[in-house]
Design an enzyme around this catalytic site. Sequence first.
Site, mmCIF file in Angstrom:
data_model
loop_
_atom_site.group_PDB
_atom_site.id
_atom_site.type_symbol
_atom_site.label_atom_id
_atom_site.label_comp_id
_atom_site.label_asym_id
_atom_site.label_seq_id
_atom_site.Cartn_x
_atom_site.Cartn_y
_atom_site.Cartn_z
ATOM 1 N N GLY A 1 0.640 -0.758 -0.095
ATOM 2 C CA GLY A 1 0.198 -0.424 0.104
ATOM 3 C C GLY A 1 0.433 1.169 0.057
ATOM 4 C CG LEU A 2 -0.830 4.761 -1.617
ATOM 5 C CD1 LEU A 2 -1.713 5.993 -2.136
ATOM 6 C CD2 LEU A 2 0.637 5.290 -2.830
ATOM 7 C CB SER A 3 4.243 6.059 2.188
ATOM 8 O OG SER A 3 4.600 6.860 3.677
ATOM 9 N N GLY A 4 2.120 5.182 4.467
ATOM 10 C CA GLY A 4 1.549 6.244 5.762
ATOM 11 C C GLY A 4 -0.341 5.172 4.779
ATOM 12 C CB ALA A 5 -1.730 2.971 3.267
ATOM 13 N N GLY A 6 -0.997 2.588 6.474
ATOM 14 C CA GLY A 6 -1.328 1.802 7.392
ATOM 15 C C GLY A 6 -0.740 0.066 7.869
ATOM 16 C CE LYS A 7 3.320 0.063 2.807
ATOM 17 N NZ LYS A 7 2.684 1.511 3.418
ATOM 18 C CB SER B 1 5.612 -4.112 -2.868
ATOM 19 O OG SER B 1 4.731 -4.258 -2.336
#
EC number: 2.7.1.25
Length: 214
Positions: A13-19, A87
């Site tokens: 997921g995008l940076s900041g999405a919460g991964k 990724s």
Amino acid sequence: MIEHPGFVLWFTGLSGAGKTTIAVALENQLRARGIRIERLDGDTVRQSLTKDLGFSKEDRDKNIERVTFVAKLLSRNNVAVLSSFISPYAATRDHVRGETTNFIEVFVDAPLETCIERDVKGMYKKAIAGEIPNFTGISDPYEAPANPDIHVKTHEQTLEESVQTIIRRSSHGWNRTNTFPLKSRPNPPHRHKSKSSRAGEPFISPVFVLSIIA
């Protein structure tokens, strides 16, 4: 420690999405119950294993290639692996699926606007200003999974809801006679065994590993 087949939960997921936030919460639940687990995180890996790489497409692919090697070793030795990496390229993620044991792709989804609002480090602001090149979502593409094994929307779900969604969907995607997700694209069959690799040890299905914390 509970003996179990290795598997790879791959958070994209995008940076900041919460991964990372979700992976840490899930790791704590699994580890507290004796599950053999390791967590691989993009920021940490880039400070050590791949600190020589930049953010061009070639370097991004090399970054994931090295991480894949580590995840492959861990998962085939009955370790649960939580991998949190942007990724951004679909082909690269598909390659990871083919190389690792019991791969589950988790799409951690949040709108770009939400990710920008969450950005306490100001990375998006710098990227928008042109100070950071090849920044995913701004000057570099993110290829969202078209058919992820699990899809959580962190702008709509709480952290606990996201974690429970992953546990529930992972459990539904496995059965007790198979060692890879039923709903996902199967890994190459020769890479997996349906029983413990150690003679005399009982086989414990991954559905059990995840269902005990549900």
